[in-house]
Write an enzyme that holds these catalytic residues in place. Structure first.
Site, PDB file in Angstrom:
ATOM      1  N   ASP A 224       0.846  -1.203   0.000  1.00 48.36           N
ATOM      2  CA  ASP A 224       0.000   0.000   0.000  1.00 48.36           C
ATOM      3  C   ASP A 224       0.876   1.245   0.000  1.00 48.36           C
ATOM      4  O   ASP A 224       1.784   1.363   0.813  1.00 48.36           O
ATOM      5  CB  ASP A 224      -0.885  -0.034   1.251  1.00 48.36           C
ATOM      6  CG  ASP A 224      -2.086   0.891   1.159  1.00 48.36           C
ATOM      7  OD1 ASP A 224      -2.051   1.838   0.352  1.00 48.36           O
ATOM      8  OD2 ASP A 224      -3.051   0.665   1.900  1.00 48.36           O
ATOM      9  N   HIS A 319      -9.760  -1.725  -7.356  1.00 50.32           N
ATOM     10  CA  HIS A 319      -9.525  -0.491  -6.590  1.00 50.32           C
ATOM     11  C   HIS A 319      -8.547   0.434  -7.299  1.00 50.32           C
ATOM     12  O   HIS A 319      -8.771   1.641  -7.366  1.00 50.32           O
ATOM     13  CB  HIS A 319      -9.029  -0.854  -5.191  1.00 50.32           C
ATOM     14  CG  HIS A 319      -8.742   0.322  -4.323  1.00 50.32           C
ATOM     15  ND1 HIS A 319      -9.735   1.078  -3.748  1.00 50.32           N
ATOM     16  CD2 HIS A 319      -7.565   0.885  -3.927  1.00 50.32           C
ATOM     17  CE1 HIS A 319      -9.186   2.046  -3.026  1.00 50.32           C
ATOM     18  NE2 HIS A 319      -7.869   1.959  -3.128  1.00 50.32           N
TER      19      HIS A 319
HETATM   20  C1  HEM Z   1      -9.296   0.205   3.516  1.00 52.07           C
HETATM   21  C2  HEM Z   1      -9.326   0.992   2.468  1.00 52.07           C
HETATM   22  C3  HEM Z   1      -8.268   1.007   1.411  1.00 52.07           C
HETATM   23  C4  HEM Z   1      -7.343   0.074   1.106  1.00 52.07           C
HETATM   24  C5  HEM Z   1      -7.117  -1.267   1.770  1.00 52.07           C
HETATM   25  C6  HEM Z   1      -6.562   0.587   0.005  1.00 52.07           C
HETATM   26  C7  HEM Z   1      -5.516  -0.079  -0.582  1.00 52.07           C
HETATM   27  C8  HEM Z   1      -4.866   0.352  -1.718  1.00 52.07           C
HETATM   28  C9  HEM Z   1      -3.823  -0.373  -2.402  1.00 52.07           C
HETATM   29  C10 HEM Z   1      -3.292  -1.719  -1.974  1.00 52.07           C
HETATM   30  C11 HEM Z   1      -3.461   0.342  -3.473  1.00 52.07           C
HETATM   31  C12 HEM Z   1      -2.440  -0.064  -4.560  1.00 52.07           C
HETATM   32  C13 HEM Z   1      -1.046   0.337  -4.251  1.00 52.07           C
HETATM   33  C14 HEM Z   1      -0.817   1.826  -4.197  1.00 52.07           C
HETATM   34  O1  HEM Z   1      -0.734   2.511  -5.223  1.00 52.07           O
HETATM   35  O2  HEM Z   1      -0.746   2.314  -3.076  1.00 52.07           O
HETATM   36  C15 HEM Z   1      -4.218   1.549  -3.466  1.00 52.07           C
HETATM   37  C16 HEM Z   1      -4.112   2.566  -4.375  1.00 52.07           C
HETATM   38  C17 HEM Z   1      -4.759   3.755  -4.289  1.00 52.07           C
HETATM   39  N1  HEM Z   1      -5.737   4.094  -3.382  1.00 52.07           N
HETATM   40 FE1  HEM Z   1      -6.447   2.940  -1.915  1.00 52.07          FE
HETATM   41  N2  HEM Z   1      -7.048   1.815  -0.332  1.00 52.07           N
HETATM   42  C18 HEM Z   1      -8.084   2.111   0.495  1.00 52.07           C
HETATM   43  C19 HEM Z   1      -8.852   3.252   0.492  1.00 52.07           C
HETATM   44  C20 HEM Z   1      -8.642   4.316  -0.334  1.00 52.07           C
HETATM   45  C21 HEM Z   1      -9.391   5.541  -0.300  1.00 52.07           C
HETATM   46  C22 HEM Z   1     -10.505   5.877   0.682  1.00 52.07           C
HETATM   47  C23 HEM Z   1      -8.884   6.348  -1.273  1.00 52.07           C
HETATM   48  C24 HEM Z   1      -9.293   7.742  -1.660  1.00 52.07           C
HETATM   49  C25 HEM Z   1     -10.520   8.156  -1.669  1.00 52.07           C
HETATM   50  C26 HEM Z   1      -7.818   5.615  -1.928  1.00 52.07           C
HETATM   51  C27 HEM Z   1      -7.053   6.094  -2.944  1.00 52.07           C
HETATM   52  C28 HEM Z   1      -6.095   5.375  -3.612  1.00 52.07           C
HETATM   53  C29 HEM Z   1      -5.322   5.919  -4.723  1.00 52.07           C
HETATM   54  C30 HEM Z   1      -5.399   7.325  -5.286  1.00 52.07           C
HETATM   55  C31 HEM Z   1      -4.490   4.887  -5.156  1.00 52.07           C
HETATM   56  C32 HEM Z   1      -3.520   4.925  -6.328  1.00 52.07           C
HETATM   57  C33 HEM Z   1      -4.280   4.567  -7.581  1.00 52.07           C
HETATM   58  C34 HEM Z   1      -3.405   4.549  -8.832  1.00 52.07           C
HETATM   59  O3  HEM Z   1      -3.227   5.617  -9.424  1.00 52.07           O
HETATM   60  O4  HEM Z   1      -2.918   3.471  -9.187  1.00 52.07           O
HETATM   61  N3  HEM Z   1      -7.707   4.388  -1.340  1.00 52.07           N
HETATM   62  N4  HEM Z   1      -5.080   1.537  -2.380  1.00 52.07           N
END
Ligand code: HEM
Length: 410
Positions: A224, A319
């Protein structure tokens, strides 16, 4: 020993002349742009070694506060306060005198003025204390709030609980030692006790051995924090409030704290392929599912790749696809921590993510992304937002100045 001063008042006059905190402490601003897409990854550690050190310090004085673009320490507490009803502008000035003095001392490894456990304070452990304010405090100061300083709009996936929302003031306390966080938290609360009471505390952690080869993993087991804006460079205007913000907020930021529960019992029932499909990334390396086995997490994702049946390889509800910026401004710095509390009866966990993110304008940058996730995100099957709060992060305090000085118009 003289009895401690718990008034937080006149005894603090010496703060302006106190020695510069965190001497020689230009600790890592450990995020550098490495990925072709402009992604940033935390650096500044040696593979396999703990992130911090017992006597490490990070700078208190500066243009921006610490605890935002510097490498996330493994332990955190987010502490929100309600101001007492009788707090007026003069009391607010006292509050910022106390806070400035306490924070400068604690971050430098010296006890706060009322500290009787200075041995605990001496383990500075990369401590950062980042101060952010809510709309009511801004109004009491007689200042203009930024238009975005209000609760986020309601999202269909939200199941918000009152106990994890709101607050007039928020202190993000982060360190490489959980003892340091607990000690600093208590000293900060003690310093403010005549002016504010604790509304909520969210304690979180990351992997203490995080570093190259050991990325941050959340409690779903996913890597993450891979895709981030590039800090200290071209994406600075995504992070720091600029000319369009009220003058007191220039060089400050916005902090969004979402408490997101993970349903680990139902996640347990999901096979590995479906888990990877839900995020669009491999569990082992964190690389996109379109990348070859063994490729690094930073490998660019191919959002257009299709399988033999004509379906996107990265699922339409994955996601990472849904969260991916559809315009350059839809980006922000994520600085999340895991939480793990007492499981309710019949469940194996009460766990999740304290999703903390920094940006210049949440309405412009964050809301469109959260809206897309609320509309469709496979992760919604296993996650539920239960808390939400928005704060304005003050700019840093220059030498000889108070935090919040411009806010108070001093
Ligand atoms: C428990 C809730 C969440 C989990 C487990 C989670 C987990 C992850 C993981 C594993 C990634 C892929 C690796 C990375 O680029 O960091 C990711 C990407 C991302 N997450 Fe989350 N996330 C959560 C909630 C959120 C929320 C609430 C937002 C914003 C509203 C968010 C925004 C993003 C963004 C902007 C990316 C990068 C997307 C890209 O351009 O590839 N995430 N998240």
């Amino acid at each position: 020993m003289s009895s401690p001063d718990t008034t937080g008042g006149t005894a603090r006059r010496g703060f302006l002349t106190s020695a510069a905190g965190a001497a020689g402490a230009l600790a890592l601003a450990g995020w550098t742009a490495t990925a072709p897409s402009g992604a940033s990854t935390p650096t500044g550690t040696t593979a396999g070694t703990a992130v911090g050190s017992a006597t490490g310090t990070r700078p208190f004085r500066g243009r921006h506060q610490s605890g935002i673009i510097d490498h996330p320490q493994p332990y955190a507490a987010f502490v929100a306060f309600d101001l007492h009803p009788d707090v007026d502008k003069d009391a607010l000035r006292r509050l910022f005198v106390v806070l400035t003095d306490d924070i400068e001392r604690l971050m430098a490894g010296r006890g706060s003025l009322t500290d009787q456990e200075t041995e605990l304070a001496a383990v500075s452990a990369d401590l950062t204390i980042t101060v952010a304010v809510g709309a009511r405090l801004v109004a009491l100061a007689g200042a203009t709030p930024p238009s975005w300083l209000a609760p986020l709009p309601a999202f269909s996936i939200d199941r918000l609980e009152e106990r994890w929302g709101g607050g007039d003031l928020c202190l993000q306390v982060c360190a490489s030692s959980p003892t340091t966080v607990a000690h600093a938290q208590r000293r900060l609360i003690a310093g403010l006790v005549t002016l504010a009471s604790v509304r909520w505390v969210q304690r979180g952690f990351r992997e203490p051995f995080e570093g190259p080869g050991r990325p941050m993993r959340n409690l779903l087991g996913q890597v993450d924090g891979t895709i981030q804006p590039a800090v200290n460079g071209p994406d600075d205007d995504l992070l720091w409030c600029g000319a369009s913000a009220p003058a007191w907020l220039r060089d400050g930021s916005a902090l969004v704290v979402r408490r997101i529960e993970m349903h680990l019992d139902t996640w347990d029932a999901v096979d590995r392929h479906s888990r990877e499909n839900a995020i669009g990334r491999r569990l082992d390396t964190g690389a996109p599912v379109t990348a070859p086995a063994g490729a690094p997490a930073e490998t660019a994702a191919d959002l257009f790749a299709k399988d033999s049946l004509g379906f996107h390889v990265i699922d339409d509800g994955a996601h990472m696809r849904r969260a991916h910026a559809t315009a350059p401004h839809e980006r922000f710095l994520r600085r999340p921590y895991s939480y793990d509390d007492v499981p309710p009866p019949g469940k194996t966990s009460d766990s999740g993510l304290i999703f903390a993110a920094y940006m210049a304008d949440p309405v412009r940058q964050f809301v469109p992304v959260q809206q897309r996730l609320a509309e469709k995100d496979l992760l919604n099957i296993w996650t539920t937002p239960v808390g939400s709060a928005v704060f304005a992060v003050l700019p840093g305090a220059a030498e000889g100045h108070l935090l919040g000085e411009a806010l108070l118009g001093l």
